[in-house]
Design a protein around this motif. Sequence first.
Motif, PDB file in Angstrom:
ATOM      1  N   THR A 168      -2.120  -0.385  -4.306  1.00  9.26           N
ATOM      2  CA  THR A 168      -1.494   0.669  -5.095  1.00  9.26           C
ATOM      3  C   THR A 168      -1.113   1.856  -4.227  1.00  9.26           C
ATOM      4  O   THR A 168      -0.029   2.425  -4.373  1.00  9.26           O
ATOM      5  N   ILE A 169      -2.023   2.232  -3.324  1.00  5.12           N
ATOM      6  CA  ILE A 169      -1.701   3.341  -2.415  1.00  5.12           C
ATOM      7  C   ILE A 169      -0.444   2.982  -1.615  1.00  5.12           C
ATOM      8  O   ILE A 169       0.482   3.787  -1.476  1.00  5.12           O
ATOM      9  N   LEU A 215     -10.620  -5.610  -6.379  1.00  7.96           N
ATOM     10  CA  LEU A 215     -10.535  -4.162  -6.607  1.00  7.96           C
ATOM     11  C   LEU A 215     -10.126  -3.442  -5.324  1.00  7.96           C
ATOM     12  O   LEU A 215      -9.293  -2.531  -5.332  1.00  7.96           O
ATOM     13  N   LYS A 267     -12.955   6.277  -7.789  1.00 11.93           N
ATOM     14  CA  LYS A 267     -11.877   5.768  -6.938  1.00 11.93           C
ATOM     15  C   LYS A 267     -10.636   5.484  -7.784  1.00 11.93           C
ATOM     16  O   LYS A 267      -9.508   5.790  -7.390  1.00 11.93           O
ATOM     17  N   VAL A 268     -10.849   4.862  -8.940  1.00 14.79           N
ATOM     18  CA  VAL A 268      -9.715   4.557  -9.825  1.00 14.79           C
ATOM     19  C   VAL A 268      -9.061   5.856 -10.300  1.00 14.79           C
ATOM     20  O   VAL A 268      -7.834   5.969 -10.361  1.00 14.79           O
ATOM     21  N   LEU A 295     -11.722  -4.961 -13.677  1.00 14.08           N
ATOM     22  CA  LEU A 295     -12.490  -5.426 -12.518  1.00 14.08           C
ATOM     23  C   LEU A 295     -13.787  -4.630 -12.393  1.00 14.08           C
ATOM     24  O   LEU A 295     -14.846  -5.181 -12.106  1.00 14.08           O
ATOM     25  N   VAL A 296     -13.700  -3.294 -12.640  1.00 10.08           N
ATOM     26  CA  VAL A 296     -14.893  -2.452 -12.527  1.00 10.08           C
ATOM     27  C   VAL A 296     -15.944  -2.912 -13.535  1.00 10.08           C
ATOM     28  O   VAL A 296     -17.128  -3.023 -13.203  1.00 10.08           O
ATOM     29  N   VAL A 313      -6.025  -3.060 -15.209  1.00 11.10           N
ATOM     30  CA  VAL A 313      -6.566  -4.152 -14.394  1.00 11.10           C
ATOM     31  C   VAL A 313      -7.755  -3.651 -13.567  1.00 11.10           C
ATOM     32  O   VAL A 313      -8.790  -4.310 -13.485  1.00 11.10           O
ATOM     33  N   ALA A 314      -7.606  -2.446 -12.987  1.00 17.05           N
ATOM     34  CA  ALA A 314      -8.679  -1.907 -12.145  1.00 17.05           C
ATOM     35  C   ALA A 314      -9.952  -1.726 -12.961  1.00 17.05           C
ATOM     36  O   ALA A 314     -11.048  -2.109 -12.527  1.00 17.05           O
ATOM     37  N   LEU A 319      -5.972  10.914  -2.799  1.00 15.48           N
ATOM     38  CA  LEU A 319      -6.238  10.056  -1.650  1.00 15.48           C
ATOM     39  C   LEU A 319      -7.671  10.245  -1.161  1.00 15.48           C
ATOM     40  O   LEU A 319      -8.367   9.282  -0.826  1.00 15.48           O
ATOM     41  N   LEU A 344      -6.591  -4.025  -4.886  1.00 13.80           N
ATOM     42  CA  LEU A 344      -5.820  -3.243  -5.852  1.00 13.80           C
ATOM     43  C   LEU A 344      -5.679  -1.795  -5.388  1.00 13.80           C
ATOM     44  O   LEU A 344      -4.581  -1.237  -5.405  1.00 13.80           O
ATOM     45  N   LEU A 345      -6.803  -1.185  -4.971  1.00 15.38           N
ATOM     46  CA  LEU A 345      -6.739   0.232  -4.573  1.00 15.38           C
ATOM     47  C   LEU A 345      -5.796   0.400  -3.391  1.00 15.38           C
ATOM     48  O   LEU A 345      -4.898   1.247  -3.403  1.00 15.38           O
ATOM     49  N   MET A 375      -6.962   7.183  -7.603  1.00 12.16           N
ATOM     50  CA  MET A 375      -5.712   6.424  -7.516  1.00 12.16           C
ATOM     51  C   MET A 375      -4.698   6.968  -8.523  1.00 12.16           C
ATOM     52  O   MET A 375      -3.519   7.155  -8.218  1.00 12.16           O
ATOM     53  N   SER A 400       2.596   3.119  -3.832  1.00 13.06           N
ATOM     54  CA  SER A 400       2.911   4.501  -4.191  1.00 13.06           C
ATOM     55  C   SER A 400       3.579   5.222  -3.032  1.00 13.06           C
ATOM     56  O   SER A 400       4.492   6.027  -3.241  1.00 13.06           O
ATOM     57  N   ALA A 415      -9.016 -12.214  -8.416  1.00 13.39           N
ATOM     58  CA  ALA A 415     -10.230 -12.008  -9.200  1.00 13.39           C
ATOM     59  C   ALA A 415     -10.615 -13.237  -9.999  1.00 13.39           C
ATOM     60  O   ALA A 415     -11.700 -13.287 -10.564  1.00 13.39           O
ATOM     61  N   PHE A 425      -3.391  10.380  -7.387  1.00 12.45           N
ATOM     62  CA  PHE A 425      -2.436  10.161  -6.296  1.00 12.45           C
ATOM     63  C   PHE A 425      -1.058   9.807  -6.852  1.00 12.45           C
ATOM     64  O   PHE A 425      -0.037  10.371  -6.447  1.00 12.45           O
ATOM     65  N   VAL A 442     -10.088   8.373  -3.411  1.00 10.05           N
ATOM     66  CA  VAL A 442     -10.068   6.925  -3.191  1.00 10.05           C
ATOM     67  C   VAL A 442     -10.869   6.568  -1.946  1.00 10.05           C
ATOM     68  O   VAL A 442     -11.655   5.625  -1.942  1.00 10.05           O
ATOM     69  N   LEU A 468     -16.972   3.699  -7.961  1.00 11.53           N
ATOM     70  CA  LEU A 468     -15.757   2.906  -8.155  1.00 11.53           C
ATOM     71  C   LEU A 468     -14.835   3.495  -9.211  1.00 11.53           C
ATOM     72  O   LEU A 468     -13.615   3.485  -9.067  1.00 11.53           O
ATOM     73  N   LEU A 505       0.121  -6.771  -9.240  1.00 14.04           N
ATOM     74  CA  LEU A 505      -0.762  -6.936 -10.406  1.00 14.04           C
ATOM     75  C   LEU A 505      -1.160  -8.400 -10.573  1.00 14.04           C
ATOM     76  O   LEU A 505      -2.328  -8.711 -10.788  1.00 14.04           O
ATOM     77  N   ALA A 553     -14.164 -10.351  -7.445  1.00 15.79           N
ATOM     78  CA  ALA A 553     -13.788  -9.155  -8.211  1.00 15.79           C
ATOM     79  C   ALA A 553     -13.814  -7.926  -7.313  1.00 15.79           C
ATOM     80  O   ALA A 553     -12.930  -7.067  -7.374  1.00 15.79           O
ATOM     81  N   LEU A 585      -1.862  -0.902 -13.935  1.00 13.07           N
ATOM     82  CA  LEU A 585      -2.766  -0.963 -12.780  1.00 13.07           C
ATOM     83  C   LEU A 585      -4.147  -0.451 -13.153  1.00 13.07           C
ATOM     84  O   LEU A 585      -5.166  -1.052 -12.809  1.00 13.07           O
ATOM     85  N   TYR A 603      -3.616  -9.409  -7.792  1.00 14.87           N
ATOM     86  CA  TYR A 603      -4.981  -8.893  -8.002  1.00 14.87           C
ATOM     87  C   TYR A 603      -5.716  -9.769  -9.008  1.00 14.87           C
ATOM     88  O   TYR A 603      -6.872 -10.152  -8.802  1.00 14.87           O
TER      89      TYR A 603
END
Lengths: 476, 122
Positions: free
Chosen positions: A165-166, A158, B37-38, B99-100, B95-96, B25, A161-162, B41, A169, A146, B44, B28, B34, A139, A154, B92, A142
Motif C-alpha cells: 500500500t505504501i 499483512l 500500523k493500519v 488479517l489483523v 482486508v488489513a 509513515l 499489504l502494508l 497506513m 500510494s 493469506a 498516509f 507504519v 498492528l 488486494l 496471515a 485495503l 494479499y
Amino acid sequence: MTDAIVLAVVFPILAAVASLLAGLRWDRSGWYVAALAAVVELGLAVSILLSVLQGGRTAYELGGFVPPAGIELVADGLSAPVLVLVATVSLAVLAYARRAGPRGNAFYTVYLLLVAGLAGVILTGDIFNMYVFLEITGLAAYALVASGDDVRSAVAALKYLLLGTIGASLFLLGAGYAYVATGTLNMVDLAARFAEVGYTSRPVLASFGLIVTGLLVKVALFPVHSWQPDAYATAPDSVSAYISALVSTVSAYVVAGSVLAVTQSELKRMLAYSSVSQFGMIVAAFALLSPTAAVGGVVHLLGHAVIKGGLFAAAGVVARQTGARTVEEYAGLASRRPVSAGLVAVLALALVGVPPAVGFVGKWYIVLGAIESGAPVVAAVILASTLLTLAYVARVIERMYFADVPAVEAGGERAAVAADGGESTAADTGVGEESPVSPAMIAVVVLAAFAAVALGFAGTAIQSLLEPTLQGVFGT
Amino acid sequence: MSAVVDVLLTRYNYVAVVVLVAAGLYLVIGDRNLVKKVIGMNLFQTGIFLFFITTAVVEGGHPPVIEEGVETYVSPLPHVLILTAIVVGVSLTAVALTLVVRIYSEYGTLRADLIAEMETDD
C-alpha cells in the motif's frame, strides 16, 4: 477486434462474480468457472496479439471519451505478448491447483480478480487507471497469500499489504505530481508534455522519483524486498507459483539478492530471493537505455516468469511427493524421483542461463547491450550474478544427484518409492485418499521446462516483434 | 524566519499534507501495534488524497456543477480520482483488519515484536 482489449479486463471480473454466485448453488464449481474463464482469457489475449501483429498498436476508448481526457486501453508490441504470458500462466496454474488446492470457491473468485487486475495493469494507457489496477492486483494477491493454512501466511500477507500500500500510494503521489506538472494523465500524452515542461523541472523530477520508488517497493527491489520471501514461502504452492511468475513483474538488487539466496536453506524461500536478484537484472537492462539491452530485458522477463513459475510448481510437486522442503531434504532425490529431480534440474539450469535455454538468450542480449552502450560494469555485475546463481543452483543439483539418501528419510518414505511421478504415482499412493500429485501438476512442470528451452530459440522472433515498439521509445 | 511564516500562512494546506504523510509513515514503521500500523497506513493515504484535492482549487472557483451565471469552476478531475482512491483505501483497510483479526485470534496479541518472537520459536 478492439473489443477484445476491453473484454480481456472485464471478462475475468464478471467470471469472478459468476464463480462466487455459482458457489452458492454448487459446492465445488469454482475451479470449473475459473478454468473456463482462463481459457476464454487466453483466446482473447491471442486474438489481441494477432491483431497487433497485423495492424500494429491498437487502442480502445473507454465509454467513448476521447483521450487524453478519456481513459484508453492500449495493446502494442510489448503489452500484447505479456498479456498472452499472463493468460497462459493463469491457465497453467489452474491446472496445477486442481489437485494441489486450495479448493474453496472464494479462492477462485480472488484468483480471477487477480487475473483481471494484471490484465488491466498491462493494457491501461492512463496512469491513474494503472494505480487502480495495481491496487486490485495487490488486494487479490494479499488475499491469496493469506489463504495458506498456516497463520504465518496471515502475518506475511499483512506485511505485504502494508508495504504494497505504501508503494502504491507513493505511485499515486507521483501521478499527482505528473498531473500538476502537465495537466494530463494519459501515458502517451504525458511523454510529450514532459518534454515540453522539461525533464529538469522539480515537479517532473519529484514525479519520476515517486513513481519509480513506488513501483520498486511493489516489485520488491532490495532493500525494500523484505515482504517478498515471507509472502512466497508461506503462501500455498499454487499461489507462490503464480505470484512469482507474474505479480512482481519488475526488479531488485542483482548481487545482493543472489547473496541472500546462497544463504537460504528452505527451497521456496531460496527461489523467492532469487526472484529479487533476477528482477534487478531486468531493471538494469531497461536502465541502460539501449535497444539491445531492452530486448534482453523483455526476453529475460518472459523467460523468468516461465522458469520461476515452473520451479515453484516443481517445488510443490516434490513437497507433496516426499515432504522435502529444505535443500538438505533434497538429498538423493534423483534416485527416488528421477522425473521430478530431472525437471527441477532442467529448470534450475535454465535459470542460470545455460544455452540454449531462454535464460541464456536474455542475459546475452543484456550483456551485449551493456557493452554496446559503454557500461562494462553492468556486464561484469551480470556475469558475477550468474556465477552466484550457479552457486545456489549447483547446491540443489549436487544434493539431488550426488548426496546419499539420509537414513531417517529413507525409512519414513511413502509406499510410492519406485514411482517417479506421473500416473504411476496416482495408482501407488491411493489408500482411499486422493493422490497428492495429479498428472496435470506434472504436465504443468514439464510444459514449463519445455517452454524454458523452446523460448531460447525464439529470441530473434521476440526481437522482431518488439522492434516497432522499441523504436518508438528510443527514437532510433 | 519570515519565509517560514509566509509558507505556513499561504501554503498551510501543503504543510498539512507533509505532516499527515510523515506521521502516517512513522506510525507504519515505528509502531509495534498492528492496528496502529493500519491506522498509520490510512493517515498516509489521507495525506496524499488531500494533496490531490488541494491542487484542484481555483481562486474564486465554484463547485464543479454547472450553474447559470457561474464562469469559474474548480477542477473536477482530482475529486473524481480521489473518490476512486478512497474506495480503494476502504477495501485495503477492510482486508488489513480481517488479517489483523485472524492474527489476533491465533497469537492473542497485536504486538508485532511478540508475534515475531513466537514465529521464531515455532
